[in-house]
Design a protein around this motif. Structure first.
Motif, PDB file in Angstrom:
ATOM      1  N   GLU A  16     -34.186 -36.076  53.258  1.00  0.00           N
ATOM      2  CA  GLU A  16     -34.723 -36.603  51.384  1.00  0.00           C
ATOM      3  C   GLU A  16     -35.731 -35.783  50.859  1.00  0.00           C
ATOM      4  O   GLU A  16     -35.920 -35.309  50.428  1.00  0.00           O
ATOM      5  N   TRP A  75     -28.910 -42.180  47.765  1.00  0.00           N
ATOM      6  CA  TRP A  75     -28.417 -42.459  48.902  1.00  0.00           C
ATOM      7  C   TRP A  75     -27.263 -42.655  48.849  1.00  0.00           C
ATOM      8  O   TRP A  75     -25.783 -41.920  49.163  1.00  0.00           O
ATOM      9  N   ASP A 108     -32.253 -38.595  58.238  1.00  0.00           N
ATOM     10  CA  ASP A 108     -31.974 -39.435  57.030  1.00  0.00           C
ATOM     11  C   ASP A 108     -33.794 -38.763  55.963  1.00  0.00           C
ATOM     12  O   ASP A 108     -33.941 -38.165  55.050  1.00  0.00           O
ATOM     13  N   ARG A 136     -27.768 -43.476  55.801  1.00  0.00           N
ATOM     14  CA  ARG A 136     -27.923 -43.178  54.661  1.00  0.00           C
ATOM     15  C   ARG A 136     -27.452 -42.113  54.591  1.00  0.00           C
ATOM     16  O   ARG A 136     -26.783 -41.839  53.136  1.00  0.00           O
ATOM     17  N   ALA A 137     -27.446 -41.758  55.085  1.00  0.00           N
ATOM     18  CA  ALA A 137     -26.523 -39.712  54.767  1.00  0.00           C
ATOM     19  C   ALA A 137     -24.628 -40.013  54.808  1.00  0.00           C
ATOM     20  O   ALA A 137     -24.230 -40.520  56.011  1.00  0.00           O
TER      21      ALA A 137
END
Length: 436
Positions: A405, A24, A401, A49-50
């Motif tokens: 992922e 990340w 997120d 986290r993005a």
């Protein structure tokens, strides 16, 4: 744009117990999502986290909401995007906004921009409730298939003029220099939902922004093809005037969408020289024909700063009738269409974006296996520098997120990239898509 729900999480690709940590910190970006459909989730944006969420507007109810979120969380320069977040810290500048009118709601706009006979006269509609109802019936009967009855028409909102929407969108784009136009497009398969019953309206999810389908059944009514294309092309022209990128929806009408796009760049196609022509231009010179004209044009585009309406040599951006950069979001056509869009004559830079929700979600059966095989073929056909990734979800936070992922891991497996390579490559692609 996916349906209005948060789907069950699919298993992350990779071997159990051997799955590499997702990087990340390198700056994973979401090229297309709709968290303003669940405004309560926006508080989670700084701790996600993005690194970036590209938030789409689609209809009357979310245009202002995207503006509100952008005012609090947008960033304004490339340096900010290049700065990785500190692990565990809150990052407020995470939003690239996009304003557009989705094809699912295109019937709610009437054309007052052309010389043709308009389907709605707003001046007459303001004279009385009866005349307003007559005008509304005239418009919706013209732009919807299946002869909608009076009760269904009465459940629909008063149409909005296309010219006023375009003017509002222009003002928003001028306020936010990195903003896109989106979500726009064409959808041959979509049908309008039945009207809300009083009980359904009272019991609906109060946290969802009004205007979406919810869990309502669908009617037989489609938005007529010509009307969808007209609304789409009007927004594409605005993007071309301002030099902005667009995020485009296309379902069950890939040929119609391609024809709409290509009609705007007709006459602006790039000249592609054959190897023989290149040698004639420079007799005796080394043959550089393996370095394609597309690569050369790509370098020219990369050197252009469209967002400030200047080029590197201080020449102003020249408005065009088509957008300079186009993202085909949650791209669902086959690899033949990838090749069609990659023809070097096309003067716009085309990107292909993918999501787990649209491209991979389904029941575990033979159909899903075939879908996965088609998806792999499309990913392999896409040039590395034209891939974008997205969640297409309607709620911010851990769900985006997780789904982001998932699609990163899936594409990296198909492409043979490490996760680090995949995040770096797609972030670079995104920067070029946004900044030009």
């Amino acid at each position: 744009m996916c349906q209005d729900h948060t789907p069950p999480r699919p298993q992350l690709p990779g071997e159990e117990g051997q799955r590499a940590e997702f990087p990340w910190q390198l700056g994973a970006v979401d090229a297309h999502c709709h968290p303003t459909d669940t405004m309560a989730s926006i508080v989670s944006v700084p701790t996600m986290r993005a690194r970036v969420l590209t938030i789409m507007a689609t209809r009357s109810q979310d245009q202002d909401l995207v503006a509100q979120v952008a005012a609090r969380h947008s960033f304004s320069d490339r340096a900010a995007l290049a700065t990785p977040p500190t692990e565990g810290s809150a990052v407020t500048d995470k939003i690239v906004p996009a304003w557009g009118w989705h094809p699912w709601f295109s019937h709610q706009l009437y054309d007052d921009t052309s010389d043709g006979h308009s389907t709605y006269d707003g001046s007459l509609a303001s004279t009385s409730e009866e005349e307003k109802a007559n005008q509304q019936a005239r418009h919706y009967t013209a732009v919807l298939s299946g002869n909608p009855d009076a009760a269904f028409i009465a459940s629909l909102p008063e149409p909005k003029s296309l010219s006023s929407f375009l003017a509002e969108t222009r003002r928003r784009l001028e306020e936010f220099p990195l903003a896109l136009i989106g979500e726009i497009g064409f959808d041959k398969g979509f049908r309008l939902p039945v009207p809300w019953t009083e009980e359904e309206w009272a019991n609906r999810n109060q946290g969802e922004t009004p205007g979406a389908r919810g869990n309502r059944a669908l009617t037989k009514h489609h938005v007529e093809q010509d009307h969808q294309v007209m609304i789409l092309k009007a927004q594409l022209r605005l993007a071309g005037q301002l030099g902005r990128a667009v995020s485009v929806h296309g379902v069950q009408g890939h040929g119609i969408l391609f024809d709409a796009l290509s009609s705007l760049w007709k006459g602006y196609e790039k000249e592609v020289l054959s190897r023989r022509q290149q040698r004639r231009i420079a007799p005796g010179a080394e043959d550089f024909s393996d370095f394609s004209s597309e690569e050369s044009d790509r370098e020219d585009i990369e050197n252009r700063d469209v967002n400030s309406n200047k080029t590197e040599n201080s020449q102003p951006y020249k408005p065009m009738p088509f957008p300079p950069r186009i993202c085909l979001h949650s791209f669902s056509a086959d690899d033949g269409w990838v090749k069609q869009y990659m023809r070097p004559q096309i003067p716009a830079r085309i990107y292909f974006s993918f999501s787990t929700e649209v491209n991979l979600t389904g029941p575990t059966d033979a159909k899903t296996q075939a879908l996965g095989e088609k998806f792999a073929q499309v990913i392999k056909a896409c040039p590395d520098d034209r891939i974008l990734l997205e969640s297409d979800l309607h709620v911010a936070g851990e769900e985006i997120d997780y789904y982001l992922e998932h699609i990163y891991r899936k594409v990296c497996l198909i492409k043979g990239w490490t996760l680090e390579q995949g995040v770096r490559q797609t972030r670079k692609n995104y920067e070029e898509f946004i900044f030009g």
